[in-house]
Every structure is written in C-alpha cells, then in structure tokens.
Motif scaffolding. Structure first.
Motif, mmCIF file in Angstrom:
data_model
loop_
_atom_site.group_PDB
_atom_site.id
_atom_site.type_symbol
_atom_site.label_atom_id
_atom_site.label_comp_id
_atom_site.label_asym_id
_atom_site.label_seq_id
_atom_site.Cartn_x
_atom_site.Cartn_y
_atom_site.Cartn_z
ATOM 1 N N ILE A 128 41.883 39.940 31.238
ATOM 2 C CA ILE A 128 41.050 39.130 32.124
ATOM 3 C C ILE A 128 40.302 38.048 31.340
ATOM 4 C CG2 ILE A 128 38.954 39.227 33.548
ATOM 5 C CD1 ILE A 128 40.031 41.913 34.643
ATOM 6 N N ASP B 265 37.860 38.481 39.018
ATOM 7 C CA ASP B 265 38.401 39.348 37.971
ATOM 8 C C ASP B 265 37.293 40.024 37.163
ATOM 9 O OD1 ASP B 265 41.022 38.793 38.641
ATOM 10 O OD2 ASP B 265 41.224 37.139 37.207
ATOM 11 N N PRO C 239 41.891 42.915 41.876
ATOM 12 C CA PRO C 239 41.398 41.671 41.299
ATOM 13 C C PRO C 239 42.461 40.580 41.455
ATOM 14 C CG PRO C 239 42.187 43.093 39.555
ATOM 15 C CD PRO C 239 42.284 43.884 40.831
ATOM 16 N N ILE D 180 43.781 38.721 39.361
ATOM 17 C CA ILE D 180 44.750 38.714 38.261
ATOM 18 C C ILE D 180 45.932 39.637 38.543
ATOM 19 C CG2 ILE D 180 43.721 40.595 36.904
ATOM 20 C CD1 ILE D 180 44.274 38.935 34.401
ATOM 21 N N CYS E 232 47.037 46.983 38.341
ATOM 22 C CA CYS E 232 45.632 47.163 38.682
ATOM 23 C C CYS E 232 45.331 48.627 39.003
ATOM 24 C CB CYS E 232 45.279 46.286 39.875
ATOM 25 S SG CYS E 232 43.667 46.627 40.576
#
Length: 662
Positions: free
Chosen positions: A65, A114, A136, A138, A146
C-alpha cells in the motif's frame, strides 16, 4: 518490524508535505490545487497515524500500500509544481488537461481508502469492535489477496477464538486453490500459524496444523516452513499436545514428507519418528524396546524371543540350500519363519511380553531404591543435589504419567484416528529412506503394524499396510536392513508375514495390493522350504482385476528372478501351485498391462526349470515364440534378451526330453 515500517513511511510523509506546500504556491488552477491539497492533508494525517502505530502494522500489505501511495504522491507533486509557473509564456507552454486533476483526485481517494483499511486491519479485535473491513481499493483487481491479508492480520493480533476462525478460513482458501496457498505463504502466514499451533486452544491448534499441511504442496513451500521451525513445533505437539491436535499434526507431517522427501531428515532429527512410533504403540503393545526405560539385564526383545523359544524349538529344519541370498550361509539351525502356528500366536507373544514386563517392575523398583540409597550414603556431601535431581525426575515422571492418563481417557475414535495418522506419517517418512526405515524397524513398530492389520479400524489397517509396503520396499534394496529387520526367526517378522498372508488369502480387501507388494519386497528373505506365500499369489493370477494379476505377477517374479538366490526352488513352487496355466492365459489373453509382467515371470520359470514336464504340456515354448513376434512385448531390450535366453534354454531341454514326456 516497527522500525522497518517507519522507514517505509518516511518518504511518502515527506512527499505529502511537499505536495501541500506546492499547492499553496500555485499560481494557476488554484481551485484544483486546493482540492489536491485537501486530500493530501487527509492522507498525510493517516500516514502519520500509521507511523505512530508502526509496531502493530502488518508488514506485507503495508509495503504494498505504501509503495502505491508513494507513486501517487510523486505524480501529485509533479502536477501541482506545474501550477507554480509564473509569466505568460510559461503558462502558455505548460498545458495541464482538466482530466489530470480528476484522475489525481481519484488516485488520492484510493490511497486514503488503502491506508484507512490498513489501520483498521492492523488494529486489535477489541479496537475494531467486529467492524466489517470491506475491500481496500488496492485489492479491487484481486479481492482474495485482501481476504488473505485480513485473516493473517487477525492471526497476528486477534484473540485466540478469532485466530482459530482465521486459521479455518485459511484452511478453506488453501484447500480450494494451490495459488491461494502460495499467496498465504508469500504474505507471511506461516509464522502466525505456527504460533497458533503452539499457543492456541484445541480447535485453533487443529485448524492451524491443518492449514500447515495444506500449504506444503510443493518442495519450495515445505522448505520455507522447515526454515520457519515447523519441525520443532510439531515435535512439541506430538510429545505433549492434545491427542486431537497430535493426530492432525501427524497428518500434516505425512503431507509435508510426501511433497518434499528431503524434509524426512529434518523430522528425524527432531525425534518425530520416536514420537510417532510411541503413538502407534499406545494400547497396541505396551512399549517399544528401543524407547522404553527397561532393566539393564533384560530387554523387551529378549522377553519376546524367550516367549517363542519353546514353540519354535519343534519347527521343521531346513536343507542346506535354504539360505538367504545376501550371505549364502547354511541356515539349517534357524527355526522356520512361518511354521504351523495358530492365528493367535502373535497375540500370545504380545501378552507374554506385557505380563513378564509387569512382573519385572517390582524388582526394578527395588533395585532403583537400593541404588539411590547407596548413592546418598556414599556421596553425603552431594545429598541435596541428588535429592533435587530425584525431585526433578519425579516431577517429570508425574507429568508423563498425567499425560498418559489423559490419553487413556480419549474416545476410541480419536485414538484410532491418531494411530491411522501416525502410520500414515511413518509411511511417508520411511519412503526411500534406509536410516529412518531402520529406526522404525528397530523399535517394536513392526509388531504394532502386525497387530493393527488384524485389529485396527479400516483407516488404521490401510495406513499400516501402506507403511509396511514402503519399509519393505526399502529393505528390498538394503541388504543390511533385510538382515536386521526381517530375520526369519524374528517374532515381529513372523507376525507381519502372517498378517500379510492372511489378507492375501482372503483376497477381498482394499489392503490386497499393498500386501502383495510387501510380500514381493520380502521375497529374498524367505527360505526354500517356505512356500506358504506362493500358492495364494498364484491364485491371484486368475483374478478378474487386471491390477491384482499384475501385482501378483510382479511379486512372483521377485521370487523367480535370477537375482533371488533360491530362484530354482521358488520357480518349482510356482509350477507346483499351478502357475503355468494361469501365466499362459495371461500372456495370450490378458490386458496389456498384465501381459508383459506375466511374460517376464514365465520366462524366468522357463529359464530356471527348463526340464519341467508341466511347461512342456502347457506348450510354453510355443507361447514364448508367439510373444517374440509381438513388437509391443519386445520393445524393452532387457525383456527381449530374457525372452531369447529362456527360449533357447527351453528348446534345448524340451527337444532332448520331449520323448520322455509322451
């Protein structure tokens, strides 16, 4: 980890401050720059919060991140710097599309999302208050990543119950997809799982151990777990953990060893073999001579041998040709390995061993007390030291006794599952490994396998049979192991062979194939007078299932092949059992996977007993001539040569003696 995370966060915080300063100095596009500044300030606030909580942050998503966030801030800084251009000419030649600000605003929003998710996922369960974390930005293109991050974060910071649930989630992911298992390892999931195996509640330990077993699907993954300390953790559980957890750990050991045979030595170095054999022996036979604390003058092995002395004394002798092919010595004084015994003799051996050992315990105890008293009298100045050592020893024995009592209280299903998994693990650890196979056979594991083949549950019987198959396969290639573990007069060897033959004779079990293979692997240990196994194997040549006929052919070939010193005796035994007609049928009409094995066996018999009338009456020479014209049967050069040699030998004897046959 906290210092590393602070270093990761330092640069994006500096970049964010520069973006805010540059936005304040913008000479054009001020409104857009103000929006960029506002979102950057929100982002840098979260970044500073992350820096303060750096010791709690889960490092893998943090790196991913923060790397993305750093790239976004570099682009934002480049964009707002263009708005600081002074003078008409500079503004004319500095073209900034309106879409660039919209795109940058969206990217900053994603970075804010994120970092916010990172702070939430790294917080403790109490701080999160069961809040749904969501995805998130990302992870939009890879939502599974995730989910893996979230579960590993819970493993690191959650309560024991939450960690158990997280481990169960990782079990589901690892079972569903090999790639998910790779991601779990890459994202640092092994360490927290091992920690849960050591510290968790029973359910959590089971889930974590099962996850470890599922993750070890390839050599690289297993090697990574070995470096993370899985061997020592598993050894500790197998020694003193709850039996339910021990059973799952034994299963995990079998999985890791199956997928990465090089790890066998690491498990052996951590006493895993001894611990697994101990579980196998629990309530099967009392103890194992290699691992038990026994009297210096008497061992369990000596007691077992003594218990069989009288019954073996009346066995038939053997002729001067009854020798093992490894040493080629006269064995006429060695008792018959499988004489006319009752099916319960093995149990009598075990019972006698246990009762004699129980009778010896009071004598051993009196001797121990006398020795201890004598030591204290002689070494009066070390009296306190001796008492402390004695106290520690007593505490250890008390703890061990308590552990045994806990195991005794387990339900029968758990005990059976433990034995099944212990046998499964020993099977994989013994595969192709002479030192480990020797270690297993030097214990009373062979006697355990024999008892379990008769009295165990279906899973226990199957895994015991498979373990014996692997151990005998190693013994087939290791003459020293054959001599030490499968001596003809060994009670354990007798018991094992009795059970293998019982299953082969019944011919209606899932254990049939491994038992056939085991008998074949032991072919070089049987004497010429031992023909009990030949008849049942010959009957299996007429089996409807092609695989059974094939394995029976292979096993008999190991008796009749030239490498076996007693090949002539065994070949005659196969003929006398009616094997010729079955082999002729299989060569002509058997399935292709059976034909070749049957042909090889028939060739060896013809090579070693060419003057047999049964071979002449079955027209074996005609069969071999037909086979030599089938291209698919002579593709292998070894088979082609064997076929030619056996034909030549058969032509010589049968042409010369054919008049005597008619």
């Amino acid at each position: 980890m906290g210092d590393r995370v602070k270093q990761i966060l330092a640069k994006p915080i500096q970049l964010a401050d520069q973006v805010v300063k540059a936005a304040d100095e913008a000479a054009s596009m001020k409104q857009d720059c103000t929006e960029i500044k506002s979102k950057t300030e929100k982002l840098v606030t979260l970044l500073r919060q992350a820096a303060r909580a750096s010791s709690d942050l889960y490092e893998r998503p943090t790196r991913r991140i923060i790397d993305d966030t750093e790239q976004v801030l570099e682009k934002a800084l480049s964009l707002v710097i263009k708005c600081r251009a002074n003078g008409l000419i500079k503004r004319v030649f500095t073209i900034i599309p309106a879409a660039a600000f919209r795109k940058m605003s969206s990217q900053l929003e994603n970075s804010i999302g994120d970092v916010s998710w990172l702070l939430r996922v790294s917080a403790s369960a109490d701080d999160r208050d069961d809040e749904y974390l969501g995805l998130p930005p990302i992870a939009a293109n890879e939502p599974i990543l995730c989910l893996i991050w979230e579960q590993i974060a819970i493993l690191c910071t959650g309560s024991l119950d939450d960690r158990s649930d997280a481990a169960a989630s990782l079990v589901s992911l690892a079972r569903d997809n090999d790639r998910y298992g790779k991601l779990i390892i890459e994202e640092g999931g092994v360490g927290p799982l091992l920690k849960l195996v050591k510290e968790g509640k029973v359910e959590g330990q089971e889930n974590a151990a099962r996850a470890i077993g599922l993750l070890g699907r390839d050599p690289e993954s297993v090697e990574h777990m070995i470096h993370m300390g899985v061997c020592s953790v598993f050894a500790k559980i197998l020694k003193e953990g709850p039996m339910k957890v021990q059973a799952v750990v034994a299963w995990a050991v079998s999985e890791l060893a199956a997928n990465y045979p090089k790890c066998q030595e690491f498990f052996s170095q951590n006493n895993i073999i001894r611990l697994l054999v101990g579980h196998l022996a629990f309530e099967t036979v009392q103890e194992h001579s290699k691992y038990a604390i026994v009297s210096k003058a008497t061992s369990i092995h000596a007691v077992v041998v003594a218990s069989n002395k009288n019954s073996d004394a009346n066995d038939d002798g053997v002729n001067s040709k009854d020798v093992d092919d490894d040493d080629k010595q006269n064995h006429s004084q060695i008792p018959h390995p499988l004489g006319n015994k009752t099916s319960n003799q093995m149990h009598n051996v075990v019972t006698n061993t246990m009762s004699m050992r129980a009778a010896m315990k009071p004598i051993q105890k009196q001797g121990d007390v006398a020795n201890q008293s004598h030591t204290v009298k002689i070494n009066g100045h070390n009296n306190n030291v001796k008492q402390n050592q004695h106290s520690n020893h007593q505490n250890s024995l008390t703890s061990y006794g308590a552990h045994i009592r806990v195991r005794e209280l387990e339900d029968p299903a758990t005990k059976a599952y433990m034995k099944a998994m212990a046998a499964r693990a020993l099977r994989q650890l013994a595969r192709g490994n002479s030192p480990i196979s020797r270690s297993i056979t030097e214990s009373r594991a062979l006697l355990c396998f024999a008892v379990l083949l008769e009295k165990g549950t279906e899973d226990v019987q199957y895994n015991s049979a498979m373990a014996l198959m692997e151990i005998t396969a190693v013994a087939e290639q290791d003459a020293e192991l054959r001599r030490s573990a499968f001596k003809p007069n060994s009670p354990a060897c007798k018991a094992v062979v009795d059970q293998l033959l019982r299953i082969i004779e019944s011919a209606d079990s899932d254990l049939l194939i491994p038992c056939i293979k085991s008998i074949g692997n032991l072919a070089r240990t049987f004497r010429a007078t031992e023909t009990r196994m030949i008849g049942p194997l010959v009957k299996l040549l007429d089996e409807r299932e092609a695989e059974v006929s094939r394995e029976a052919s292979i096993a008999l070939t190991k008796f009749a092949c030239s490498d076996n010193y007693l090949h002539s005796d065994h070949s005659k035994a196969i003929i006398n059992a009616g094997g010729t007609k079955h082999l002729v049928q299989l060569v002509y009409f058997g399935e292709q996977i059976v034909q070749l094995m049957a042909l090889v066996l028939l060739c060896y018999i013809a090579l070693h007993v060419p003057d047999s009338e049964e071979l002449a009456q079955a027209e074996v020479l005609t069969v071999l001539e037909w086979a030599s014209k089938q291209s698919y049967m002579t593709q292998d050069e070894t088979v082609e040569k064997l076929l030619e040699d056996s034909k030549s030998r058969l032509e010589l004897y049968q042409s010369r003696g054919s008049r005597g046959f008619h």
